[in-house]
Design a protein around this motif. Structure first.
Motif, PDB file in Angstrom:
ATOM      1  N   SER A  29       0.858  -1.184   0.000  1.00 35.88           N
ATOM      2  CA  SER A  29       0.000   0.000   0.000  1.00 35.88           C
ATOM      3  C   SER A  29       0.897   1.239   0.000  1.00 35.88           C
ATOM      4  O   SER A  29       2.072   1.158   0.337  1.00 35.88           O
ATOM      5  CB  SER A  29      -0.888   0.019   1.246  1.00 35.88           C
ATOM      6  N   ARG A  30       0.371   2.354  -0.392  1.00 32.51           N
ATOM      7  CA  ARG A  30       1.134   3.610  -0.329  1.00 32.51           C
ATOM      8  C   ARG A  30       0.666   4.485   0.828  1.00 32.51           C
ATOM      9  O   ARG A  30       1.136   5.590   1.002  1.00 32.51           O
ATOM     10  CB  ARG A  30       0.979   4.391  -1.635  1.00 32.51           C
ATOM     11  N   PHE A  31      -0.290   3.982   1.617  1.00 30.51           N
ATOM     12  CA  PHE A  31      -0.823   4.735   2.742  1.00 30.51           C
ATOM     13  C   PHE A  31      -0.462   4.049   4.047  1.00 30.51           C
ATOM     14  O   PHE A  31      -0.544   2.826   4.143  1.00 30.51           O
ATOM     15  CB  PHE A  31      -2.349   4.832   2.661  1.00 30.51           C
ATOM     16  N   THR A  32      -0.092   4.839   5.034  1.00 31.26           N
ATOM     17  CA  THR A  32       0.181   4.274   6.356  1.00 31.26           C
ATOM     18  C   THR A  32      -0.291   5.238   7.437  1.00 31.26           C
ATOM     19  O   THR A  32      -0.447   6.439   7.192  1.00 31.26           O
ATOM     20  CB  THR A  32       1.690   4.015   6.584  1.00 31.26           C
ATOM     21  N   ILE A  33      -0.501   4.696   8.618  1.00 33.96           N
ATOM     22  CA  ILE A  33      -0.762   5.507   9.794  1.00 33.96           C
ATOM     23  C   ILE A  33      -0.073   4.818  10.960  1.00 33.96           C
ATOM     24  O   ILE A  33      -0.244   3.617  11.182  1.00 33.96           O
ATOM     25  CB  ILE A  33      -2.276   5.703  10.049  1.00 33.96           C
ATOM     26  N   ASN A  34       0.754   5.563  11.649  1.00 30.93           N
ATOM     27  CA  ASN A  34       1.540   5.015  12.759  1.00 30.93           C
ATOM     28  C   ASN A  34       2.311   3.763  12.344  1.00 30.93           C
ATOM     29  O   ASN A  34       2.409   2.791  13.082  1.00 30.93           O
ATOM     30  CB  ASN A  34       0.642   4.700  13.963  1.00 30.93           C
ATOM     31  N   GLY A  35       2.830   3.794  11.121  1.00 32.43           N
ATOM     32  CA  GLY A  35       3.644   2.691  10.635  1.00 32.43           C
ATOM     33  C   GLY A  35       2.880   1.483  10.125  1.00 32.43           C
ATOM     34  O   GLY A  35       3.471   0.519   9.653  1.00 32.43           O
ATOM     35  N   LYS A  36       1.562   1.508  10.210  1.00 34.73           N
ATOM     36  CA  LYS A  36       0.754   0.378   9.746  1.00 34.73           C
ATOM     37  C   LYS A  36       0.047   0.752   8.442  1.00 34.73           C
ATOM     38  O   LYS A  36      -0.374   1.895   8.265  1.00 34.73           O
ATOM     39  CB  LYS A  36      -0.266  -0.013  10.815  1.00 34.73           C
ATOM     40  N   PRO A  37      -0.112  -0.237   7.531  1.00 34.88           N
ATOM     41  CA  PRO A  37      -0.717   0.087   6.236  1.00 34.88           C
ATOM     42  C   PRO A  37      -2.205   0.406   6.330  1.00 34.88           C
ATOM     43  O   PRO A  37      -2.928  -0.171   7.132  1.00 34.88           O
ATOM     44  CB  PRO A  37      -0.499  -1.194   5.421  1.00 34.88           C
TER      45      PRO A  37
END
Length: 203
Positions: free
Chosen positions: A74-82
């Motif tokens: 994926s090209r999206f992450t939040i707090n290091g998670k996809p």
């Protein structure tokens, strides 16, 4: 989808401006105005080369795939998670990453807030009528649901020369708008005690 993944960024219809391009991309440059297309075209497979189908082997719609095709990430992450993708577009975000085969370059003078509906609603409805249903001139057509896709399908029926276009919707307020797209008759299933298909047959 059959096996949806979460969390994910939804959205499939939009208009945008290319911010940057990846390695090997030559069809687009930063600044180009584009529409995302969730049924993309690789231009190389048998489907893309056929005049009968555009269900690309590589970029056809896939509601379960939440990653990029090239590297499976994926090209999206939040707090290091996809955060997973949606139908290759994920347009409910300020920025997104899309395979070049799922973008259509448009005229930069076209207002993005207006032409965005061409990336799904209008092309889907109009295409379904003109390219799939192919109503004959003088025929009667019924359109179920008078949202963006339904109204575009109705416009396609009008363009094809249908003499009677019946709009079917639960919201009677949609009839006035539908008239602008060729609607000659309106049926609200709530107004009848029998199944709507029986109502239509008797018309």
């Amino acid at each position: 989808g059959q096996t949806p993944v979460f969390p994910r960024i939804l959205g499939h219809e939009a208009g945008g401006i290319v911010e940057s391009v990846g390695e090997g991309v030559t069809e687009l440059v930063p600044g180009d105005h584009v529409l995302p297309v969730f049924t993309g075209e690789c231009k190389d497979c048998a489907h893309c080369k056929s005049e009968e189908s555009n269900l690309c082997d590589l970029l056809r719609i896939n509601v379960d795939r939440g990653v990029m095709i090239g590297d499976g990430q994926s090209r999206f992450t939040i707090n290091g998670k996809p955060i997973f993708r949606f139908v290759g577009t994920s347009t409910f975000s300020e920025y997104t990453v899309i395979h070049v085969g799922s973008l259509a370059k448009i005229n930069s003078e076209a207002p993005l807030d207006k032409v965005c509906v061409l990336s799904c609603g209008i092309s889907t409805g109009l295409g379904a009528t003109l390219n799939v249903a192919k109503p004959k001139k003088g025929s009667t057509v019924a359109i179920f649901g008078l949202g963006a896709v339904g109204l575009a399908a109705m416009e396609g029926a009008r363009m094809a020369g249908a003499s009677r276009i019946i709009g079917v919707d639960l919201n009677p307020a949609k009839y006035e708008q539908a008239k602008k797209f060729g609607c000659t008759d309106f049926v609200n299933p709530k107004d009848h005690t029998k199944p709507v298909q029986e109502v239509l047959v008797e018309m």
